[in-house]
Design an enzyme around this catalytic site. Structure first.
Site, PDB file in Angstrom:
ATOM      1  N   LYS A 213       0.807  -1.219   0.000  1.00 11.34           N
ATOM      2  CA  LYS A 213       0.000   0.000   0.000  1.00 11.34           C
ATOM      3  C   LYS A 213       0.842   1.271   0.000  1.00 11.34           C
ATOM      4  CE  LYS A 213      -4.385  -1.793   1.484  1.00 11.34           C
ATOM      5  NZ  LYS A 213      -5.444  -1.899   2.485  1.00 11.34           N
ATOM      6  N   ARG A 247      -3.730 -10.019   5.139  1.00  9.46           N
ATOM      7  CA  ARG A 247      -4.150 -10.064   3.730  1.00  9.46           C
ATOM      8  C   ARG A 247      -2.988  -9.530   2.889  1.00  9.46           C
ATOM      9  NH1 ARG A 247      -6.156  -6.560   0.144  1.00  9.46           N
ATOM     10  NH2 ARG A 247      -7.750  -7.269  -1.316  1.00  9.46           N
TER      11      ARG A 247
HETATM   12  C1  7PJ Z   1      -8.214  -4.280   2.044  1.00  8.78           C
HETATM   13  C2  7PJ Z   1      -9.293  -5.066   1.644  1.00  8.78           C
HETATM   14  C3  7PJ Z   1      -7.884  -4.217   3.431  1.00  8.78           C
HETATM   15  C4  7PJ Z   1      -9.704  -5.737   3.816  1.00  8.78           C
HETATM   16  C5  7PJ Z   1      -8.436  -4.100  -0.077  1.00  8.78           C
HETATM   17  C6  7PJ Z   1      -5.470  -3.164  -1.664  1.00  8.78           C
HETATM   18  C7  7PJ Z   1      -6.811  -2.514  -1.733  1.00  8.78           C
HETATM   19  N1  7PJ Z   1     -10.024  -5.805   2.515  1.00  8.78           N
HETATM   20  N2  7PJ Z   1      -9.412  -4.944   0.304  1.00  8.78           N
HETATM   21  N3  7PJ Z   1      -8.665  -4.964   4.265  1.00  8.78           N
HETATM   22  N4  7PJ Z   1      -7.680  -3.695   0.946  1.00  8.78           N
HETATM   23  N5  7PJ Z   1     -10.405  -6.425   4.715  1.00  8.78           N
HETATM   24  O1  7PJ Z   1      -5.310  -4.360  -1.443  1.00  8.78           O
HETATM   25  O2  7PJ Z   1      -4.494  -2.389  -1.870  1.00  8.78           O
HETATM   26  O3  7PJ Z   1      -6.972  -3.529   3.899  1.00  8.78           O
HETATM   27  S1  7PJ Z   1      -8.212  -3.625  -1.733  1.00  8.78           S
END
Ligand code: 7PJ
Length: 270
Positions: A213, A247
Site C-alpha cells: 500500500k 491479507r
Molecule cells: C483491504 C481489503 C484491506 C480488507 C483491499 C489493496 C486494496 N479488505 N481490500 N482490508 N484492501 N479487509 O489491497 O491495496 O486492507 S483492496
C-alpha cells in the site's frame, strides 16, 4: 504454557478486467486457479477473491461485471482447491450469489452497509470481516479527517458490530479491520499501526491489510512493485501486535516472516 497465536496468511487473488480481454473467461479462471494453488503451496490458509478495484480513485464496477468475474471462480475454487475462500465484495447481490458455495468469509470494505447485507448474512454461518473506510474509494484520499483516528475507527467498528449482533450474527463470526489506506493520511495509517493493540479492546480477531500500500511507498520512496520488504516489515509488526489474519500479495515471503514470528513468540523453533 501460553498459547501463541501467529496470524494466518490470506493471499489476494484479484480478478482484474484486463484478464478478460486476453483469451476469454476460461483461460482467466484457469490462471486464477493456478495462482490460488500456488498460494496454498506457499502456505496461504485463505484466498481473498475480489472483482472490484477499490484502490483510491478506482471507478466503480457494475454488478453484472463483478458477478461474471467472481462467481464462476468461487464455484470452481470451492471444488478444486483445498483452501478457505474469502470474497471481497460490498454488494449484497454478489454475497447472495457466492454464499451457497463453500465460502468461509465475506470481506466487506463497507462493513455490510449495503442494503440487505446484514439480514442476508444473518441467514448464513459465514465469517465476516467488517472494515473501516472513510468516504468512498473514488474520493476517500481527499483530505481525510478524524477527531482521533484510533478512537473514531474503533467507534465505527463497534457500531457496525453491534448492528450485526443485534441482527443475530454471532460475535464469533466477526473479524475487524481498521482499513489501512481507506480514507486515511500517512499519519493516520501509522497512528493506527502504532496503536493497533488498542483495537483489541473490541475483543474480536483483527484482519490486517497493508501489502504494497501507499503508506509503505510514502516512507520508502518505492513504487508499488518494489514494496516487498516494506510489506514484510508491516506484516511482521501487525503480527507482533496480535493480528489474526494478514491479507497479502506475497504469500511465500510473508509465511517465512510468520515462521520467524512464531519461533520468536514461542522462544523455540519446533
Ligand atoms: C483491504 C481489503 C484491506 C480488507 C483491499 C489493496 C486494496 N479488505 N481490500 N482490508 N484492501 N479487509 O489491497 O491495496 O486492507 S483492496
Amino acid at each position: 504454557m501460553t498459547t501463541v497465536v501467529v496470524p494466518e496468511v490470506m493471499g489476494i487473488l484479484n480478478v482484474t478486467p484486463d484478464s478478460f480481454s486476453d483469451g476469454g473467461r476460461f483461460r482467466h479462471i484457469d490462471q486464477a486457479l493456478r495462482q490460488a494453488e500456488q498460494m496454498v503451496a506457499d502456505g496461504a490458509r485463505y484466498v481473498d477473491i475480489g472483482g472490484e478495484s477499490t484502490r483510491p480513485g478506482a471507478a466503480a464496477v457494475s454488478l453484472q461485471e463483478e458477478l461474471d468475474r467472481v462467481v464462476p471462480l468461487v464455484e470452481k475454487l470451492s471444488t478444486r482447491v483445498d483452501v478457505l475462500i474469502s470474497v471481497d465484495t460490498c454488494k449484497t447481490s454478489v454475497m447472495q450469489e457466492v454464499l451457497p458455495f463453500n465460502v468461509r468469509m465475506i470481506n466487506d470494505i463497507k462493513a455490510l452497509q449495503d442494503e440487505g447485507a446484514v439480514a442476508l448474512l444473518a441467514q448464513y454461518s459465514t465469517d465476516i470481516c467488517l472494515m473501516h473506510m472513510q468516504g468512498e474509494p473514488r474520493t476517500m484520499q481527499h483530505q481525510p479527517h478524524y477527531s482521533e483516528v484510533v478512537e473514531d475507527v474503533s467507534d465505527f467498528l463497534a457500531e457496525r458490530m453491534a448492528i450485526c449482533t443485534s441482527a443475530g450474527i454471532a460475535r464469533e463470526r466477526i473479524y475487524l479491520d481498521p482499513g489501512f489506506g481507506f480514507g486515511k493520511s500517512v499519519t493516520h495509517n501509522y497512528q493506527l499501526l502504532q496503536r493497533l493493540e488498542q483495537l483489541h479492546r473490541l475483543e474480536q480477531p483483527l484482519l490486517i491489510g497493508m501489502s504494497r500500500k501507499s503508506m509503505l511507498g510514502q516512507v520508502t520512496g518505492r513504487p508499488v512493485e518494489e514494496r516487498l520488504a516494506a510489506s514484510i516489515a508491516a506484516a511482521t509488526i501487525a503480527a507482533m501486535k496480535g493480528a489474526r489474519i494478514l491479507r497479502v500479495h506475497d504469500v511465500k515471503q510473508t509465511v517465512d516472516a510468520m515462521n520467524v514470528v512464531a519461533a520468536t513468540l514461542a522462544g523455540d523453533w519446533t
